[in-house]
Design a protein around this motif. Structure first.
Motif, mmCIF file in Angstrom:
data_model
loop_
_atom_site.group_PDB
_atom_site.id
_atom_site.type_symbol
_atom_site.label_atom_id
_atom_site.label_comp_id
_atom_site.label_asym_id
_atom_site.label_seq_id
_atom_site.Cartn_x
_atom_site.Cartn_y
_atom_site.Cartn_z
ATOM 1 N N MET A 1 0.838 -1.211 0.000
ATOM 2 C CA MET A 1 0.000 0.000 0.000
ATOM 3 C C MET A 1 0.868 1.254 0.000
ATOM 4 O O MET A 1 0.547 2.247 -0.638
ATOM 5 C CB MET A 1 -0.943 -0.011 1.221
ATOM 6 C CG MET A 1 -1.796 1.249 1.362
ATOM 7 S SD MET A 1 -2.722 1.660 -0.129
ATOM 8 C CE MET A 1 -4.001 0.431 -0.035
ATOM 9 N N THR A 2 2.025 1.170 0.705
ATOM 10 C CA THR A 2 2.910 2.335 0.730
ATOM 11 C C THR A 2 3.407 2.664 -0.664
ATOM 12 O O THR A 2 3.444 3.829 -1.073
ATOM 13 C CB THR A 2 4.107 2.077 1.670
ATOM 14 O OG1 THR A 2 3.616 1.778 2.978
ATOM 15 C CG2 THR A 2 4.996 3.309 1.746
ATOM 16 N N ASP A 3 3.767 1.620 -1.435
ATOM 17 C CA ASP A 3 4.219 1.841 -2.802
ATOM 18 C C ASP A 3 3.123 2.480 -3.642
ATOM 19 O O ASP A 3 3.384 3.385 -4.433
ATOM 20 C CB ASP A 3 4.642 0.510 -3.443
ATOM 21 C CG ASP A 3 5.947 -0.021 -2.862
ATOM 22 O OD1 ASP A 3 6.634 0.761 -2.179
ATOM 23 O OD2 ASP A 3 6.262 -1.198 -3.089
ATOM 24 N N ARG A 4 1.901 1.985 -3.476
ATOM 25 C CA ARG A 4 0.779 2.535 -4.240
ATOM 26 C C ARG A 4 0.520 3.986 -3.839
ATOM 27 O O ARG A 4 0.275 4.836 -4.700
ATOM 28 C CB ARG A 4 -0.478 1.684 -4.018
ATOM 29 C CG ARG A 4 -1.717 2.155 -4.775
ATOM 30 C CD ARG A 4 -1.515 2.191 -6.274
ATOM 31 N NE ARG A 4 -2.763 2.469 -6.991
ATOM 32 C CZ ARG A 4 -2.808 3.046 -8.183
ATOM 33 N NH1 ARG A 4 -1.690 3.393 -8.805
ATOM 34 N NH2 ARG A 4 -3.976 3.270 -8.770
ATOM 35 N N LYS A 5 0.585 4.270 -2.554
ATOM 36 C CA LYS A 5 0.377 5.649 -2.107
ATOM 37 C C LYS A 5 1.456 6.561 -2.678
ATOM 38 O O LYS A 5 1.165 7.679 -3.132
ATOM 39 C CB LYS A 5 0.363 5.732 -0.584
ATOM 40 C CG LYS A 5 0.046 7.135 -0.063
ATOM 41 C CD LYS A 5 -0.114 7.169 1.446
ATOM 42 C CE LYS A 5 -0.464 8.573 1.907
ATOM 43 N NZ LYS A 5 -0.642 8.651 3.370
ATOM 44 N N ASP A 6 2.690 6.087 -2.689
ATOM 45 C CA ASP A 6 3.779 6.892 -3.251
ATOM 46 C C ASP A 6 3.554 7.140 -4.750
ATOM 47 O O ASP A 6 3.814 8.234 -5.251
ATOM 48 C CB ASP A 6 5.124 6.189 -3.040
ATOM 49 C CG ASP A 6 5.553 6.183 -1.572
ATOM 50 O OD1 ASP A 6 4.966 6.952 -0.787
ATOM 51 O OD2 ASP A 6 6.459 5.402 -1.232
ATOM 52 N N GLU A 7 3.107 6.105 -5.438
ATOM 53 C CA GLU A 7 2.848 6.231 -6.875
ATOM 54 C C GLU A 7 1.763 7.270 -7.148
ATOM 55 O O GLU A 7 1.928 8.150 -7.997
ATOM 56 C CB GLU A 7 2.414 4.872 -7.446
ATOM 57 C CG GLU A 7 2.065 4.903 -8.928
ATOM 58 C CD GLU A 7 1.438 3.597 -9.417
ATOM 59 O OE1 GLU A 7 1.096 3.537 -10.612
ATOM 60 O OE2 GLU A 7 1.264 2.658 -8.612
ATOM 61 N N ILE A 8 0.656 7.156 -6.408
ATOM 62 C CA ILE A 8 -0.456 8.099 -6.596
ATOM 63 C C ILE A 8 -0.024 9.513 -6.213
ATOM 64 O O ILE A 8 -0.337 10.487 -6.907
ATOM 65 C CB ILE A 8 -1.688 7.652 -5.789
ATOM 66 C CG1 ILE A 8 -2.256 6.344 -6.363
ATOM 67 C CG2 ILE A 8 -2.761 8.745 -5.803
ATOM 68 C CD1 ILE A 8 -3.391 5.751 -5.548
ATOM 69 N N ALA A 9 0.725 9.632 -5.115
ATOM 70 C CA ALA A 9 1.181 10.954 -4.656
ATOM 71 C C ALA A 9 2.060 11.621 -5.711
ATOM 72 O O ALA A 9 1.935 12.832 -5.984
ATOM 73 C CB ALA A 9 1.931 10.830 -3.336
ATOM 74 N N GLY A 10 2.955 10.830 -6.322
ATOM 75 C CA GLY A 10 3.817 11.381 -7.367
ATOM 76 C C GLY A 10 3.024 11.822 -8.587
ATOM 77 O O GLY A 10 3.250 12.913 -9.138
ATOM 78 N N ASN A 11 2.091 10.979 -9.008
ATOM 79 C CA ASN A 11 1.242 11.318 -10.151
ATOM 80 C C ASN A 11 0.402 12.557 -9.865
ATOM 81 O O ASN A 11 0.253 13.443 -10.724
ATOM 82 C CB ASN A 11 0.318 10.148 -10.499
ATOM 83 C CG ASN A 11 1.045 8.961 -11.091
ATOM 84 O OD1 ASN A 11 2.185 9.076 -11.537
ATOM 85 N ND2 ASN A 11 0.393 7.814 -11.095
#
Length: 239
Positions: A1-11
């Motif tokens: 989930m942390t990876d997904r949150k980081d991905e969404i945050a960057g986008n």
């Protein structure tokens, strides 16, 4: 989930930069444009991440997916927009969670929305979906009413109990005179918005622009842009 949150945050940060740059180029304040993240085909977990990152507006286009997702996320401080073509047999469900229906394009739908909004004790915001590619049928490929039909439909929404006329929405046409000419299409929508506001001054919302063409929409004067893939990534394929 942390990876997904980081991905969404960057986008999300990159999309925010695009909106801010487009506003600056157009001489507009950043707070004049609201980002709506289109969450169709993405899980409720992504909606929660978006809320944690400060997103307050999300959109869905299919009731069978949207209704359970909205219920699962009902504790979040979100405004839900329905942006898909809406059949009258889905109206009762959609009114249960949608704060704004952006795809109002025919009188029968207005009547159904009013009936269910009153029954539910809710006020539902409505955007008239404009089909800039409307042919002889008076409707566009993706739904919507021809420009000459806006006034009559807007008047009906405005006098319907339980509904609030918020403004106009369009999708850049794939065919017709505006195909490949997003800026011209959005300029036309702004002209139509100006006309609408003469009779309905409070109907100031203009929803236009998506991941690929949000800059054109901001330049034209849109108040809301609807962005999905640029924030959440390439859509999962529905089985």
């Amino acid at each position: 989930m942390t990876d997904r949150k980081d991905e969404i945050a960057g986008n999300l940060a990159r999309v925010e930069e695009r909106i801010a740059a487009a506003c600056a180029a157009a001489g507009r304040s950043r707070d004049e444009v609201t980002l709506i993240v289109v969450t169709k085909t993405y899980p409720a977990a992504d909606v929660r991440v978006l809320a944690e990152l400060g997103v307050r507006h999300v959109a869905e286009n299919r009731d069978q997916e949207a209704a359970p997702k909205a219920a699962e996320c009902s504790d979040l401080p979100l405004t839900w927009h329905f942006v898909g073509q809406l059949q009258t047999n889905k109206v009762r469900s959609v009114v249960g969670y949608a704060d704004v229906v952006q795809s109002v394009d025919r009188p029968r739908l207005v009547v159904a929305l009013s009936k269910e909004a009153v029954r539910a004790g809710r006020e539902v915001g409505c955007l008239i979906q404009v089909a800039l590619d409307a042919g002889e049928s008076g409707r566009g490929e993706r739904g919507g009413v021809a420009p000459e039909g806006i006034g009559e439909l807007a008047d009906l929404v405005a006098r319907s109990e339980g509904l609030r006329l918020d403004g106009l929405m369009t999708v850049a046409p794939l065919t017709g005179q505006y195909a490949g000419r997003q800026r011209a299409a959005f300029d036309r929508l702004m002209d139509l918005s100006t006309d609408l506001r003469r009779d309905h001054p409070a109907a100031t919302m203009v929803s236009a622009g998506m991941s690929a063409d949000l800059e054109h929409a901001v330049a034209a004067g849109a108040t809301h842009v609807r962005v999905g893939t640029a924030v959440l990534g390439v859509r999962p394929r529905l089985g």
